[in-house]
Design a protein around this motif. Structure first.
Motif, PDB file in Angstrom:
ATOM      1  N   ARG A  27      -6.661  18.810   3.849  1.00  9.17           N
ATOM      2  CA  ARG A  27      -5.239  18.455   3.875  1.00  9.17           C
ATOM      3  C   ARG A  27      -5.012  17.079   3.263  1.00  9.17           C
ATOM      4  O   ARG A  27      -4.116  16.894   2.432  1.00  9.17           O
ATOM      5  N   TRP A  28      -5.823  16.099   3.659  1.00  8.74           N
ATOM      6  CA  TRP A  28      -5.655  14.758   3.123  1.00  8.74           C
ATOM      7  C   TRP A  28      -6.116  14.665   1.677  1.00  8.74           C
ATOM      8  O   TRP A  28      -5.567  13.877   0.885  1.00  8.74           O
ATOM      9  N   ALA A  29      -7.099  15.476   1.302  1.00  9.80           N
ATOM     10  CA  ALA A  29      -7.529  15.497  -0.099  1.00  9.80           C
ATOM     11  C   ALA A  29      -6.392  15.972  -1.007  1.00  9.80           C
ATOM     12  O   ALA A  29      -6.127  15.384  -2.063  1.00  9.80           O
ATOM     13  N   TRP A  30      -5.706  17.026  -0.601  1.00  7.59           N
ATOM     14  CA  TRP A  30      -4.609  17.534  -1.423  1.00  7.59           C
ATOM     15  C   TRP A  30      -3.448  16.551  -1.456  1.00  7.59           C
ATOM     16  O   TRP A  30      -2.782  16.389  -2.493  1.00  7.59           O
ATOM     17  N   ARG A  31      -3.192  15.870  -0.341  1.00  6.71           N
ATOM     18  CA  ARG A  31      -2.141  14.845  -0.337  1.00  6.71           C
ATOM     19  C   ARG A  31      -2.494  13.724  -1.321  1.00  6.71           C
ATOM     20  O   ARG A  31      -1.627  13.212  -2.046  1.00  6.71           O
ATOM     21  N   ILE A  82      -6.529   5.611  -0.526  1.00  4.46           N
ATOM     22  CA  ILE A  82      -6.694   5.571   0.925  1.00  4.46           C
ATOM     23  C   ILE A  82      -6.697   6.977   1.521  1.00  4.46           C
ATOM     24  O   ILE A  82      -7.499   7.291   2.409  1.00  4.46           O
ATOM     25  N   TYR A  83      -5.835   7.847   1.036  1.00  5.65           N
ATOM     26  CA  TYR A  83      -5.854   9.232   1.507  1.00  5.65           C
ATOM     27  C   TYR A  83      -7.185   9.898   1.164  1.00  5.65           C
ATOM     28  O   TYR A  83      -7.711  10.705   1.950  1.00  5.65           O
ATOM     29  N   GLY A  84      -7.743   9.559  -0.007  1.00  5.04           N
ATOM     30  CA  GLY A  84      -9.050  10.092  -0.370  1.00  5.04           C
ATOM     31  C   GLY A  84     -10.148   9.597   0.557  1.00  5.04           C
ATOM     32  O   GLY A  84     -11.062  10.342   0.925  1.00  5.04           O
ATOM     33  N   GLN A  85     -10.050   8.333   0.952  1.00  8.41           N
ATOM     34  CA  GLN A  85     -11.015   7.786   1.909  1.00  8.41           C
ATOM     35  C   GLN A  85     -10.897   8.495   3.258  1.00  8.41           C
ATOM     36  O   GLN A  85     -11.903   8.807   3.906  1.00  8.41           O
ATOM     37  N   LEU A 125       0.837  -1.204   0.000  1.00  3.87           N
ATOM     38  CA  LEU A 125       0.000   0.000   0.000  1.00  3.87           C
ATOM     39  C   LEU A 125       0.866   1.246   0.000  1.00  3.87           C
ATOM     40  O   LEU A 125       0.576   2.223  -0.697  1.00  3.87           O
ATOM     41  N   ARG A 126       1.924   1.221   0.768  1.00  4.56           N
ATOM     42  CA  ARG A 126       2.811   2.388   0.835  1.00  4.56           C
ATOM     43  C   ARG A 126       3.567   2.598  -0.477  1.00  4.56           C
ATOM     44  O   ARG A 126       3.949   3.731  -0.806  1.00  4.56           O
ATOM     45  N   ASN A 127       3.768   1.505  -1.225  1.00  8.11           N
ATOM     46  CA  ASN A 127       4.534   1.593  -2.462  1.00  8.11           C
ATOM     47  C   ASN A 127       3.677   1.831  -3.701  1.00  8.11           C
ATOM     48  O   ASN A 127       4.213   1.933  -4.808  1.00  8.11           O
ATOM     49  N   SER A 128       2.361   1.921  -3.538  1.00  4.29           N
ATOM     50  CA  SER A 128       1.458   2.142  -4.663  1.00  4.29           C
ATOM     51  C   SER A 128       0.913   3.564  -4.607  1.00  4.29           C
ATOM     52  O   SER A 128       0.132   3.902  -3.714  1.00  4.29           O
ATOM     53  N   SER A 129       1.321   4.410  -5.540  1.00  7.66           N
ATOM     54  CA  SER A 129       0.836   5.797  -5.527  1.00  7.66           C
ATOM     55  C   SER A 129      -0.675   5.844  -5.724  1.00  7.66           C
ATOM     56  O   SER A 129      -1.361   6.641  -5.072  1.00  7.66           O
ATOM     57  N   ARG A 130      -1.207   5.001  -6.607  1.00  7.01           N
ATOM     58  CA  ARG A 130      -2.649   4.974  -6.812  1.00  7.01           C
ATOM     59  C   ARG A 130      -3.368   4.464  -5.568  1.00  7.01           C
ATOM     60  O   ARG A 130      -4.395   5.019  -5.160  1.00  7.01           O
ATOM     61  N   GLY A 131      -2.829   3.407  -4.969  1.00  7.48           N
ATOM     62  CA  GLY A 131      -3.458   2.854  -3.775  1.00  7.48           C
ATOM     63  C   GLY A 131      -3.411   3.813  -2.610  1.00  7.48           C
ATOM     64  O   GLY A 131      -4.394   3.981  -1.883  1.00  7.48           O
ATOM     65  N   GLU A 146      -8.180  11.073  -8.450  1.00  8.47           N
ATOM     66  CA  GLU A 146      -8.829  10.356  -7.342  1.00  8.47           C
ATOM     67  C   GLU A 146     -10.130  11.061  -6.951  1.00  8.47           C
ATOM     68  O   GLU A 146     -10.128  12.121  -6.322  1.00  8.47           O
ATOM     69  N   ARG A 147     -11.257  10.446  -7.319  1.00  7.42           N
ATOM     70  CA  ARG A 147     -12.564  11.095  -7.155  1.00  7.42           C
ATOM     71  C   ARG A 147     -12.960  11.279  -5.692  1.00  7.42           C
ATOM     72  O   ARG A 147     -13.682  12.230  -5.362  1.00  7.42           O
ATOM     73  N   ARG A 148     -12.515  10.395  -4.804  1.00  2.32           N
ATOM     74  CA  ARG A 148     -12.895  10.519  -3.398  1.00  2.32           C
ATOM     75  C   ARG A 148     -12.415  11.849  -2.809  1.00  2.32           C
ATOM     76  O   ARG A 148     -13.073  12.423  -1.941  1.00  2.32           O
ATOM     77  N   SER A 149     -11.283  12.314  -3.291  1.00  2.96           N
ATOM     78  CA  SER A 149     -10.728  13.563  -2.768  1.00  2.96           C
ATOM     79  C   SER A 149     -11.575  14.760  -3.158  1.00  2.96           C
ATOM     80  O   SER A 149     -11.805  15.671  -2.357  1.00  2.96           O
TER      81      SER A 149
END
Length: 305
Positions: free
Chosen positions: A263-267, A244-247, A234-240, A275-278
């Motif tokens: 803050r987490w949306a921008w990250r 998770i940050y979007g969630q 998970l840490r190594n997948s930019s998409r993943g 990433e639509r969740r953001s």
């Protein structure tokens, strides 16, 4: 000789839905033994269940127990496995149900292809909407699961040998609120097991307000953090990680913590701008739409947040 399948059903105060789930398990057209182990979590076991749901022949049995492990879904699943006796294990959520040929097709594929683990497709029902989701074998890798979770590989579709389950390990009872326990287990499973897919829906998955995690947003945040810390993939997948940050951003927005949400949306968006969740989290934090409305619309489309 046809192998015995033990099916674990963890339940918490859903008596009518539970009965429908158990009936669908006991009514399987699989020719071998089927043992259904119902685990009552954080509530008194309903032993009348055995009297109401009369086993359909000598090769069907029903076991009713309480959860003597960590309270929550993870502990209840593990308690059910410990109380079961089949060489093959399966799981069914208490608000789902199986089509009659599920076990026969899955066991057949497991043995024909010498697999450790087999999943199948699902039919999602939400209100008057129905959505079909069928995983592909290519979806069931650590990298793909890290990237997009693969909701099609639903826990109610899992059939696994007991030997493989022991190797993969129990469901993680340390996960906050048991949130994403199925995701954590599947990430581990595809690292150790040979996975097969029956390419058709064989499980009806019911989505309803009783299945939402709304109002448990902090627990969801804590569980997501736990998963990221636990799984290097998970840490190594930019998409993943963006997902998770979007969630997390959405959960913070639902809690009314607007600055944390943004803050987490921008990250998330820095990792993956699509990433639509953001974007949804930003809208909720700006009070342009409610979290409940977003959840309803997502479920209408057969999607989750």
């Amino acid at each position: 000789m046809t192998e015995k399948v033990s099916v674990v059903v963890a339940t918490h105060k859903r008596p009518e839905l539970l009965r429908a789930a158990v009936r669908s398990i006991l009514a399987q057209d699989y020719r071998g033994e089927v043992e259904c182990v119902v685990v009552f979590d954080r509530c008194e076991p309903d032993h009348q269940l055995r009297e109401e749901l009369v086993p359909l022949g000598p090769d069907r049995s029903l076991v009713v127990i309480g959860n003597d492990r960590t309270p929550g879904l993870a502990g209840a699943r593990n308690a059910g496995v410990a109380a079961s006796s089949g060489s093959l294990l399966a799981f069914c959520d208490d608000d789902d149900s199986w089509w009659p040929d599920k076990l026969a097709k899955q066991v057949g594929l497991l043995r024909a292809e010498n697999r450790d683990l087999v999943v199948c497709g699902i039919e999602i029902n939400y209100g008057d909407r129905t959505h079909l989701r069928v995983p592909r074998p290519a979806d069931l890798t650590v990298d793909e699961l890290a990237r997009r979770r693969v909701m099609e590989a639903h826990p109610s579709t899992v059939l696994v040998t007991r030997q493989a389950f022991t190797l993969i390990g129990e469901v993680d009872e340390k996960l906050p609120g048991s949130y994403a326990e199925d995701y954590d287990w599947m990430l581990r499973a595809v690292s150790y097991a040979s996975v097969g897919v029956v390419p058709e829906p064989l499980v009806e998955v019911l989505w309803h307000r009783g299945s939402y995690f709304a109002e448990r947003w902090q627990m969801i945040i804590d569980a997501l953090d736990y998963c990221v810390a636990k799984h290097p993939a998970l840490r190594n997948s930019s998409r993943g990680l963006s997902r998770i940050y979007g969630q997390k951003a959405f959960a913070y927005a639902a809690l009314g913590r607007r600055s944390d949400a943004r803050r987490w949306a921008w990250r998330s968006l820095r990792l993956h701008p699509a990433e639509r969740r953001s974007y949804l989290a930003i809208l909720v934090s700006a009070r342009l739409i409610s979290a409940a409305t977003v959840l309803h619309l997502a479920h209408n489309a057969g999607r989750g947040i």
